[in-house]
Design a protein around this motif. Structure first.
Motif, PDB file in Angstrom:
ATOM      1  N   PRO A   1      -7.541 -13.001  -9.507  1.00  0.00           N
ATOM      2  CA  PRO A   1      -8.549 -12.364 -10.359  1.00  0.00           C
ATOM      3  C   PRO A   1      -9.666 -11.712  -9.551  1.00  0.00           C
ATOM      4  N   ASN A   2      -9.756 -12.046  -8.270  1.00  0.00           N
ATOM      5  CA  ASN A   2     -10.823 -11.492  -7.428  1.00  0.00           C
ATOM      6  C   ASN A   2     -10.424 -10.192  -6.735  1.00  0.00           C
ATOM      7  N   TRP A   3      -9.195  -9.750  -6.929  1.00  0.00           N
ATOM      8  CA  TRP A   3      -8.730  -8.564  -6.206  1.00  0.00           C
ATOM      9  C   TRP A   3      -9.491  -7.318  -6.660  1.00  0.00           C
ATOM     10  N   LYS A   4      -9.864  -6.487  -5.687  1.00  0.00           N
ATOM     11  CA  LYS A   4     -10.534  -5.216  -5.968  1.00  0.00           C
ATOM     12  C   LYS A   4      -9.719  -4.082  -5.373  1.00  0.00           C
ATOM     13  N   ALA A   5      -9.762  -2.931  -6.012  1.00  0.00           N
ATOM     14  CA  ALA A   5      -9.004  -1.772  -5.533  1.00  0.00           C
ATOM     15  C   ALA A   5      -9.406  -1.385  -4.118  1.00  0.00           C
ATOM     16  N   THR A   6     -10.662  -1.654  -3.750  1.00  0.00           N
ATOM     17  CA  THR A   6     -11.143  -1.279  -2.416  1.00  0.00           C
ATOM     18  C   THR A   6     -10.506  -2.088  -1.301  1.00  0.00           C
ATOM     19  N   TYR A   7      -9.778  -3.147  -1.652  1.00  0.00           N
ATOM     20  CA  TYR A   7      -9.118  -3.947  -0.619  1.00  0.00           C
ATOM     21  C   TYR A   7      -7.827  -3.298  -0.118  1.00  0.00           C
ATOM     22  N   ASP A   8      -7.641  -2.010  -0.423  1.00  0.00           N
ATOM     23  CA  ASP A   8      -6.525  -1.286   0.201  1.00  0.00           C
ATOM     24  C   ASP A   8      -6.867  -0.888   1.632  1.00  0.00           C
ATOM     25  N   ARG A   9      -8.085  -1.215   2.069  1.00  0.00           N
ATOM     26  CA  ARG A   9      -8.491  -1.060   3.464  1.00  0.00           C
ATOM     27  C   ARG A   9      -9.333  -2.257   3.851  1.00  0.00           C
ATOM     28  N   TRP A  10      -9.274  -2.633   5.109  1.00  0.00           N
ATOM     29  CA  TRP A  10     -10.217  -3.628   5.613  1.00  0.00           C
ATOM     30  C   TRP A  10     -11.563  -2.953   5.861  1.00  0.00           C
ATOM     31  N   PRO A  11     -12.653  -3.733   5.835  1.00  0.00           N
ATOM     32  CA  PRO A  11     -13.971  -3.152   6.099  1.00  0.00           C
ATOM     33  C   PRO A  11     -14.168  -2.835   7.580  1.00  0.00           C
ATOM     34  N   ILE A  12     -14.985  -1.813   7.855  1.00  0.00           N
ATOM     35  CA  ILE A  12     -15.439  -1.595   9.227  1.00  0.00           C
ATOM     36  C   ILE A  12     -16.346  -2.778   9.583  1.00  0.00           C
ATOM     37  N   PRO A  13     -16.127  -3.469  10.691  1.00  0.00           N
ATOM     38  CA  PRO A  13     -16.963  -4.636  11.015  1.00  0.00           C
ATOM     39  C   PRO A  13     -18.442  -4.276  11.116  1.00  0.00           C
ATOM     40  N   ASN A  14     -19.283  -5.142  10.571  1.00  0.00           N
ATOM     41  CA  ASN A  14     -20.724  -4.887  10.593  1.00  0.00           C
ATOM     42  C   ASN A  14     -21.250  -4.637  11.991  1.00  0.00           C
ATOM     43  N   GLY A  15     -20.770  -5.418  12.964  1.00  0.00           N
ATOM     44  CA  GLY A  15     -21.256  -5.267  14.331  1.00  0.00           C
ATOM     45  C   GLY A  15     -20.973  -3.896  14.894  1.00  0.00           C
ATOM     46  N   GLU A  16     -19.836  -3.294  14.539  1.00  0.00           N
ATOM     47  CA  GLU A  16     -19.508  -1.958  15.042  1.00  0.00           C
ATOM     48  C   GLU A  16     -20.426  -0.913  14.431  1.00  0.00           C
ATOM     49  N   ILE A  17     -20.772  -1.078  13.180  1.00  0.00           N
ATOM     50  CA  ILE A  17     -21.694  -0.149  12.524  1.00  0.00           C
ATOM     51  C   ILE A  17     -23.078  -0.246  13.157  1.00  0.00           C
TER      52      ILE A  17
ATOM     53  N   ILE B   1       0.827  -1.202   0.000  1.00  0.00           N
ATOM     54  CA  ILE B   1       0.000   0.000   0.000  1.00  0.00           C
ATOM     55  C   ILE B   1       0.861   1.251   0.000  1.00  0.00           C
ATOM     56  N   ARG B   2       1.804   1.327   0.934  1.00  0.00           N
ATOM     57  CA  ARG B   2       2.558   2.573   1.100  1.00  0.00           C
ATOM     58  C   ARG B   2       3.516   2.841  -0.064  1.00  0.00           C
ATOM     59  N   THR B   3       3.919   1.782  -0.797  1.00  0.00           N
ATOM     60  CA  THR B   3       4.805   1.974  -1.940  1.00  0.00           C
ATOM     61  C   THR B   3       4.049   2.106  -3.262  1.00  0.00           C
ATOM     62  N   GLY B   4       2.710   2.049  -3.224  1.00  0.00           N
ATOM     63  CA  GLY B   4       1.925   2.175  -4.442  1.00  0.00           C
ATOM     64  C   GLY B   4       1.964   0.952  -5.328  1.00  0.00           C
ATOM     65  N   ARG B   5       2.359  -0.189  -4.780  1.00  0.00           N
ATOM     66  CA  ARG B   5       2.502  -1.410  -5.573  1.00  0.00           C
ATOM     67  C   ARG B   5       1.344  -2.373  -5.393  1.00  0.00           C
ATOM     68  N   LEU B   6       0.356  -2.016  -4.574  1.00  0.00           N
ATOM     69  CA  LEU B   6      -0.687  -2.967  -4.194  1.00  0.00           C
ATOM     70  C   LEU B   6      -1.457  -3.486  -5.398  1.00  0.00           C
ATOM     71  N   GLN B   7      -1.977  -2.610  -6.216  1.00  0.00           N
ATOM     72  CA  GLN B   7      -2.841  -3.053  -7.316  1.00  0.00           C
ATOM     73  C   GLN B   7      -2.079  -3.904  -8.325  1.00  0.00           C
ATOM     74  N   ALA B   8      -0.861  -3.519  -8.658  1.00  0.00           N
ATOM     75  CA  ALA B   8      -0.091  -4.280  -9.637  1.00  0.00           C
ATOM     76  C   ALA B   8       0.201  -5.688  -9.134  1.00  0.00           C
ATOM     77  N   VAL B   9       0.636  -5.798  -7.884  1.00  0.00           N
ATOM     78  CA  VAL B   9       0.993  -7.109  -7.344  1.00  0.00           C
ATOM     79  C   VAL B   9      -0.239  -7.981  -7.145  1.00  0.00           C
ATOM     80  N   MET B  10      -1.292  -7.400  -6.571  1.00  0.00           N
ATOM     81  CA  MET B  10      -2.435  -8.220  -6.188  1.00  0.00           C
ATOM     82  C   MET B  10      -3.343  -8.588  -7.346  1.00  0.00           C
ATOM     83  N   THR B  11      -3.464  -7.743  -8.362  1.00  0.00           N
ATOM     84  CA  THR B  11      -4.269  -8.141  -9.530  1.00  0.00           C
ATOM     85  C   THR B  11      -3.574  -9.267 -10.292  1.00  0.00           C
ATOM     86  N   ALA B  12      -2.248  -9.300 -10.252  1.00  0.00           N
ATOM     87  CA  ALA B  12      -1.522 -10.411 -10.861  1.00  0.00           C
ATOM     88  C   ALA B  12      -1.677 -11.684 -10.036  1.00  0.00           C
ATOM     89  N   PHE B  13      -1.855 -11.522  -8.729  1.00  0.00           N
ATOM     90  CA  PHE B  13      -1.967 -12.677  -7.835  1.00  0.00           C
ATOM     91  C   PHE B  13      -3.351 -13.303  -7.880  1.00  0.00           C
TER      92      PHE B  13
END
Length: 459
Positions: free
Chosen positions: A429-445, A415-427
């Motif tokens: 097919p299900n990778w989404k750009a939004t996975y640069d953060r974890w979700p807020i847990p449903n229970g907390e919401i 994430i901090r080096t800007g390499r997330l999308q390139a590495v993870m889309t190659a790894f």
């Protein structure tokens, strides 16, 4: 009341409590509302309670860094790890819920001590100064992990239940500003440890001045403040309180090594190997997750050297999609390697190398390549060379894989080096750009009205 007689009793109690919150972590305002801190005898139990809370977040902190990225394959039946392994993460995943719960447990206990300790009479000024500084460090550490994992998060600064039931998100930048303030305050007031101090003092259990300096080095690296990252990493290295283990295999097989700056420990009575988030259980007992083929190939390369000890092969595991490889860093209490290391000296060499490379300081004794080769020499790997800055930065990324695999850094590094999308889309097919953060847990919401409609994008 958390007024325990023995340290082991505290750890066991915290672990048993955490087993009941795997799927439904407690809300922020009810985490530790029965703490007691009224007299001098209460100080040490409250202090240990704060470190026990830190300990509760260690496993899922590692999972965030390495399970979200390209280090694992799913190999079992648990849906949480299927989502992480196949990169189809949802806001009902239990790992984010557990990390969130334990982050705020740590923050709550730290705030409690910060509120209650100052007016207590009969506690020496030196003890107050040290314990309060430790609480600033622990709160800063929890907020640092929270902001870099979830993005904008609630900023909890009180133990008032009414306030804590309805706290909106604070921008990540503001959370990180408070982290810097806490780390700087901790650095000022934490105990100074001299080179040659006994192992009992510097075995990574409690924070000292160097612990704060190590986290400031990481903080400034993440902020791309290369000069300050170099300064603080150098302070940690030059203090000579911690030293690199001669054999990398000891990093894998032993607890509380000479290079451990901050480490959370477990005993025979509370080994986490049998829980849903127990690392031994996941990697060995159930084989819920296995090292990805990519990380195995990296760790077995000549460039990795003895870092190949991080993984081991067993042909008896070869069935179905199982590649037969197992991650070795987290064993059982019987094996003397069931602790989780949060900071160690090798990371400081890698931080300084990257900070120097980004400033185009590549060669000579004060260059990035020299720092990499310190770790290469320890790993009995060939020296690295780089013709230019780009090659040096690429070498540092690879070195962080060899040295820090399964210690919770990979996702954050990408994430901090800007390499997330390139590495993870190659790894995947299900990778989404939004996975640069974890979700807020449903229970907390659901529990916090101020988080309604505030879920991170894409979840």
């Amino acid at each position: 009341m958390i007024r325990f007689i023995r340290y082991t009793a505290i750890l066991a109690t915290v672990w048993l409590a955490s087993c009941t919150t795997v799927l439904e972590p407690k809300p922020v305002d009810l985490l530790v509302d029965n703490l007691v801190l009224n007299e001098p005898n209460d100080v040490e139990p409250a202090r240990i309670g704060a470190y026990s809370a830190l300990r509760g977040m260690a496993a899922t902190n590692m999972m965030a860094g390495d399970f979200t990225a390209d280090y694992i394959r799913h190999n079992g039946t648990f849906n949480d790890y299927r989502e992480l392994g196949t990169k189809q993460i949802t806001s009902s995943n239990g790992a984010p819920a557990s990390l969130w719960s334990n982050l705020y447990r740590t923050i709550y206990v730290a705030n409690f001590v910060l509120e209650k300790l100052p007016p207590i009479s009969g506690v020496s000024a030196a003890t107050k100064k040290q314990v309060l500084a430790e609480m600033r460090f622990l709160r800063g550490y929890a907020n640092f992990i929270g902001a870099n994992t979830f993005g904008d998060i609630p900023k909890v600064t009180t133990t008032d239940q009414g306030t804590n039931r309805n706290i909106p998100k604070t921008p990540k930048a503001d959370i990180l500003a408070s982290v810097l303030e806490d780390f700087r305050a901790a650095e000022t007031d934490l105990a100074t440890i001299e080179a040659g101090s006994t192992a009992q003092v510097v075995n990574g259990t409690y924070a000292n001045k160097i612990t704060a300096q190590a986290m400031l080095a990481r903080y400034y690296l993440y902020q791309k403040n290369w000069a300050q990252a170099e300064v603080y990493a150098t302070r940690v290295i030059d203090a000579k309180v911690y030293s690199l283990e001669t054999n990398f295999e000891d990093i894998v097989s032993k607890d509380f090594t000479r290079e451990s700056i901050l480490e959370v420990g477990y005993g025979l009575s509370d080994d986490p190997g049998t829980s849903n988030f127990g690392l031994t259980n996941l990697f060995v007992g159930r084989r819920e997750v296995i090292p990805s083929d990519q990380v195995v190939v990296s760790l077995l390369s000549t460039e990795s050297g003895t870092r190949r000890a991080t993984v081991a092969f067993n042909s008896q595991n070869l069935q179905g999609d199982d590649n037969g490889w197992t991650m070795q860093k987290y064993g059982t209490a019987d094996n003397d390697n069931n602790n989780i290391v949060l900071i160690r000296l090798a990371e400081m060499y890698l931080i300084r190398a990257e900070a120097r490379a980004q400033q185009n300081k590549l060669t000579g004794t004060a260059g990035a390549i020299a720092d990499l080769n310190v770790l290469r020499a320890r790993a009995k790997a060939p020296n690295v060379s780089a013709a230019n800055q780009a090659e040096a930065i690429s070498a540092i990324e690879r070195e962080r894989v060899y040295e820090l695999a399964f210690e919770g850094h990979r996702w954050f590094d990408l994430i901090r080096t800007g390499r997330l999308q390139a590495v993870m889309t190659a790894f995947s097919p299900n990778w989404k750009a939004t996975y640069d953060r974890w979700p807020i847990p449903n229970g907390e919401i659901q529990r916090n009205p101020a988080l309604k409609d505030a879920q991170n994008p894409g979840y």
